[in-house]
Write a protein that holds these residues in place. Structure first.
Motif, PDB file in Angstrom:
ATOM      1  N   PHE A  71       0.813  -1.217   0.000  1.00  0.00           N
ATOM      2  CA  PHE A  71       0.000   0.000   0.000  1.00  0.00           C
ATOM      3  C   PHE A  71       0.845   1.264   0.000  1.00  0.00           C
ATOM      4  O   PHE A  71       0.318   2.356  -0.202  1.00  0.00           O
ATOM      5  CB  PHE A  71      -0.929   0.018   1.217  1.00  0.00           C
ATOM      6  N   THR A  72       2.152   1.138   0.250  1.00  0.00           N
ATOM      7  CA  THR A  72       3.074   2.283   0.406  1.00  0.00           C
ATOM      8  C   THR A  72       2.435   3.379   1.265  1.00  0.00           C
ATOM      9  O   THR A  72       2.408   4.550   0.901  1.00  0.00           O
ATOM     10  CB  THR A  72       3.498   2.866  -0.965  1.00  0.00           C
ATOM     11  N   ASP A  73       1.911   2.959   2.408  1.00  0.00           N
ATOM     12  CA  ASP A  73       1.177   3.879   3.276  1.00  0.00           C
ATOM     13  C   ASP A  73       1.894   4.035   4.608  1.00  0.00           C
ATOM     14  O   ASP A  73       2.315   3.057   5.227  1.00  0.00           O
ATOM     15  CB  ASP A  73      -0.236   3.355   3.516  1.00  0.00           C
ATOM     16  N   TYR A  74       2.035   5.295   5.033  1.00  0.00           N
ATOM     17  CA  TYR A  74       2.584   5.608   6.343  1.00  0.00           C
ATOM     18  C   TYR A  74       1.526   6.441   7.066  1.00  0.00           C
ATOM     19  O   TYR A  74       1.555   7.664   7.029  1.00  0.00           O
ATOM     20  CB  TYR A  74       3.876   6.418   6.217  1.00  0.00           C
ATOM     21  N   GLY A  75       0.577   5.772   7.668  1.00  0.00           N
ATOM     22  CA  GLY A  75      -0.544   6.499   8.235  1.00  0.00           C
ATOM     23  C   GLY A  75      -0.979   6.007   9.584  1.00  0.00           C
ATOM     24  O   GLY A  75      -0.190   5.455  10.371  1.00  0.00           O
ATOM     25  N   ILE A  76      -2.252   6.202   9.850  1.00  0.00           N
ATOM     26  CA  ILE A  76      -2.828   5.889  11.151  1.00  0.00           C
ATOM     27  C   ILE A  76      -2.702   4.402  11.457  1.00  0.00           C
ATOM     28  O   ILE A  76      -2.461   4.016  12.602  1.00  0.00           O
ATOM     29  CB  ILE A  76      -4.290   6.355  11.183  1.00  0.00           C
ATOM     30  N   ALA A  77      -2.854   3.568  10.433  1.00  0.00           N
ATOM     31  CA  ALA A  77      -2.737   2.123  10.654  1.00  0.00           C
ATOM     32  C   ALA A  77      -1.355   1.761  11.194  1.00  0.00           C
ATOM     33  O   ALA A  77      -1.224   0.958  12.122  1.00  0.00           O
ATOM     34  CB  ALA A  77      -3.014   1.367   9.362  1.00  0.00           C
ATOM     35  N   LEU A  78      -0.327   2.386  10.625  1.00  0.00           N
ATOM     36  CA  LEU A  78       1.047   2.068  11.014  1.00  0.00           C
ATOM     37  C   LEU A  78       1.432   2.696  12.343  1.00  0.00           C
ATOM     38  O   LEU A  78       2.016   2.032  13.202  1.00  0.00           O
ATOM     39  CB  LEU A  78       2.009   2.532   9.918  1.00  0.00           C
ATOM     40  N   TYR A 104       3.378  19.732   1.875  1.00  0.00           N
ATOM     41  CA  TYR A 104       2.471  18.738   2.466  1.00  0.00           C
ATOM     42  C   TYR A 104       3.232  17.434   2.614  1.00  0.00           C
ATOM     43  O   TYR A 104       4.283  17.222   1.984  1.00  0.00           O
ATOM     44  CB  TYR A 104       1.201  18.542   1.615  1.00  0.00           C
ATOM     45  N   HIS A 105       2.742  16.565   3.478  1.00  0.00           N
ATOM     46  CA  HIS A 105       3.318  15.224   3.557  1.00  0.00           C
ATOM     47  C   HIS A 105       2.214  14.189   3.630  1.00  0.00           C
ATOM     48  O   HIS A 105       1.085  14.477   4.035  1.00  0.00           O
ATOM     49  CB  HIS A 105       4.312  15.069   4.724  1.00  0.00           C
ATOM     50  N   ASN A 106       2.537  13.007   3.185  1.00  0.00           N
ATOM     51  CA  ASN A 106       1.582  11.899   3.148  1.00  0.00           C
ATOM     52  C   ASN A 106       1.821  10.936   4.297  1.00  0.00           C
ATOM     53  O   ASN A 106       1.607   9.729   4.161  1.00  0.00           O
ATOM     54  CB  ASN A 106       1.695  11.154   1.810  1.00  0.00           C
ATOM     55  N   ILE A 107       2.270  11.449   5.411  1.00  0.00           N
ATOM     56  CA  ILE A 107       2.473  10.634   6.614  1.00  0.00           C
ATOM     57  C   ILE A 107       1.496  11.109   7.664  1.00  0.00           C
ATOM     58  O   ILE A 107       1.382  12.301   7.938  1.00  0.00           O
ATOM     59  CB  ILE A 107       3.928  10.740   7.119  1.00  0.00           C
ATOM     60  N   ARG A 108       0.782  10.202   8.270  1.00  0.00           N
ATOM     61  CA  ARG A 108      -0.212  10.525   9.281  1.00  0.00           C
ATOM     62  C   ARG A 108       0.054   9.717  10.548  1.00  0.00           C
ATOM     63  O   ARG A 108       0.763   8.704  10.487  1.00  0.00           O
ATOM     64  CB  ARG A 108      -1.621  10.206   8.739  1.00  0.00           C
ATOM     65  N   PRO A 109      -0.439  10.181  11.688  1.00  0.00           N
ATOM     66  CA  PRO A 109      -1.343  11.320  11.911  1.00  0.00           C
ATOM     67  C   PRO A 109      -0.628  12.654  11.707  1.00  0.00           C
ATOM     68  O   PRO A 109       0.437  12.894  12.273  1.00  0.00           O
ATOM     69  CB  PRO A 109      -1.809  11.158  13.356  1.00  0.00           C
ATOM     70  N   ALA A 110      -1.236  13.514  10.883  1.00  0.00           N
ATOM     71  CA  ALA A 110      -0.591  14.761  10.472  1.00  0.00           C
ATOM     72  C   ALA A 110      -0.263  15.658  11.652  1.00  0.00           C
ATOM     73  O   ALA A 110       0.765  16.335  11.660  1.00  0.00           O
ATOM     74  CB  ALA A 110      -1.494  15.498   9.482  1.00  0.00           C
ATOM     75  N   TRP A 119       7.269  17.585  13.765  1.00  0.00           N
ATOM     76  CA  TRP A 119       8.620  17.293  13.310  1.00  0.00           C
ATOM     77  C   TRP A 119       8.969  18.087  12.049  1.00  0.00           C
ATOM     78  O   TRP A 119      10.031  18.712  11.965  1.00  0.00           O
ATOM     79  CB  TRP A 119       8.768  15.798  13.027  1.00  0.00           C
ATOM     80  N   SER A 120       8.073  18.050  11.053  1.00  0.00           N
ATOM     81  CA  SER A 120       8.397  18.698   9.779  1.00  0.00           C
ATOM     82  C   SER A 120       8.495  20.211   9.935  1.00  0.00           C
ATOM     83  O   SER A 120       9.389  20.834   9.343  1.00  0.00           O
ATOM     84  CB  SER A 120       7.356  18.327   8.717  1.00  0.00           C
ATOM     85  N   ASN A 121       7.601  20.818  10.730  1.00  0.00           N
ATOM     86  CA  ASN A 121       7.694  22.264  10.950  1.00  0.00           C
ATOM     87  C   ASN A 121       9.008  22.638  11.632  1.00  0.00           C
ATOM     88  O   ASN A 121       9.658  23.625  11.278  1.00  0.00           O
ATOM     89  CB  ASN A 121       6.523  22.762  11.792  1.00  0.00           C
ATOM     90  N   TYR A 122       9.402  21.824  12.619  1.00  0.00           N
ATOM     91  CA  TYR A 122      10.660  22.083  13.325  1.00  0.00           C
ATOM     92  C   TYR A 122      11.851  21.985  12.369  1.00  0.00           C
ATOM     93  O   TYR A 122      12.736  22.860  12.363  1.00  0.00           O
ATOM     94  CB  TYR A 122      10.813  21.090  14.481  1.00  0.00           C
ATOM     95  N   ILE A 123      11.877  20.952  11.538  1.00  0.00           N
ATOM     96  CA  ILE A 123      12.998  20.755  10.621  1.00  0.00           C
ATOM     97  C   ILE A 123      13.054  21.883   9.588  1.00  0.00           C
ATOM     98  O   ILE A 123      14.139  22.418   9.285  1.00  0.00           O
ATOM     99  CB  ILE A 123      12.885  19.381   9.924  1.00  0.00           C
TER     100      ILE A 123
END
Length: 322
Positions: free
Chosen positions: A40-47, A287-293, A299-303
């Motif tokens: 699924f190439t998914d990095y989201g709530i399930a993971l 934007y990023h496709n990693i959740r929970p956003a 992390w992304s805002n800090y970086i």
């Protein structure tokens, strides 16, 4: 038959059941992770939510189910955390993930693993007959949720960082459009593999010029969309490099290194101040496709703020030295 005194009854060896609980849970977790990563190439709530919940819940249920005298709640918490550690170590050893991403996800993973252990302990003490059913449902729901959520649209975010420079806007503008090689970073963040800028070059001038902001992992290709010297430079992002180089035993090329953090556009805004200085603001829309956003945005805002700060401080130093 004469009954032995209680003090002479040998203690029950719980170690085999403990390691069976950990082994079954971690193997199932690795298989589920592989499906989410590569199918699924998914990095989201399930993971990041349901899987650590399962790790805590699964080890607790498998270890405590059917026991006439369950051990202390603290023991189950430790067992869940040990399973989580073995799971994460396995991802690193199997080359499925790198150290930095594992460390970044650790806070949410630990919290949810403990929550899963708490839920599992409640099940085996209050509703033991339903615990196996809940465990099967949880296992089945993880790939289902991953399949459903992979097509949910991401949210565009903006990060703004500013600095005051003791120079006029025209001088600052020259250092914004392109700037020479930056010094090696001293920040710990950029020593972990996170990509950072090293210089910027531009081909042409005005709208349509192509700016190349070069990072340690490659170049951002930025066609200029607004050229309002010396007030506003705005650009789209046509191409971008990987956001980081993972620290790992192997050459990890995890799916999240490609198209999971997407920079859409950016700008530099220069404002003349009454004291003769210039307020320089750098903005990145992404934007990023990693959740929970809500978690990964921290992390992304800090970086991005740190990347902005590195560039803005360099521009300030160059402009004030002229």
């Amino acid at each position: 038959m004469e009954q032995l005194p209680e003090e002479n009854i040998p203690p029950v060896n719980h170690q085999p059941r403990k390691w069976l609980a950990i082994g079954v849970t971690t193997v199932i977790s690795w298989l589920l992770t592989a499906v989410m990563f590569y199918k699924f190439t998914d990095y989201g709530i399930a993971l990041f939510i349901f899987l650590p919940l399962f790790i805590g819940f699964g080890t607790t249920v498998l270890y405590g189910y059917g026991s006439k005298k369950p051990t202390s709640f603290g023991s189950f918490l430790k067992l869940g955390l040990l399973a989580l550690l073995i799971y994460a170590t396995g991802l690193l050893a199997l080359g499925m993930e790198g150290l930095i991403c594992i460390l970044m996800s650790a806070p949410i993973g630990i919290a949810l693993s403990l929550t899963g252990s708490l839920f599992g302990y409640w099940m085996i003490t209050k509703l033991p007959g339903k615990a196996p059913t809940i465990m099967v449902i949880l296992i089945g729901s993880i790939p289902l949720i991953s399949f459903i959520e992979r097509n949910s649209p991401p949210e565009l975010n903006a990060v703004v960082t500013s600095i005051e420079i003791n120079a006029d806007p025209q001088t600052v503008w020259k250092n914004v459009v392109e700037f020479p090689q930056l010094n090696e970073p001293t920040e710990l963040l950029f020593k972990t593999g996170i990509a950072y800028p090293i210089n910027a070059k531009i081909e042409g001038s005005g709208v349509g010029a192509i700016r190349h902001c070069n990072f340690t992992t490659g170049s951002f290709v930025e066609p200029i969309t607004v050229w309002d010297a010396p007030r506003l430079l705005k650009f789209d992002v046509l191409e971008q490099p990987a956001p980081m180089k993972e620290l790992t035993f192997w050459n990890v090329d995890a799916p999240h290194l490609h198209d999971y953090f997407v920079s859409k556009c950016g700008q530099f805004k220069l404002t003349a101040l009454p004291n003769g200085h210039t307020l320089l603001e750098g903005t990145t829309w992404y934007y990023h496709n990693i959740r929970p956003a809500i978690y990964w945005r921290l992390w992304s805002n800090y970086i991005i703020h740190e990347i902005h700060g590195r560039v803005l401080r360099h521009i300030k130093m160059n402009a004030e030295s002229l």
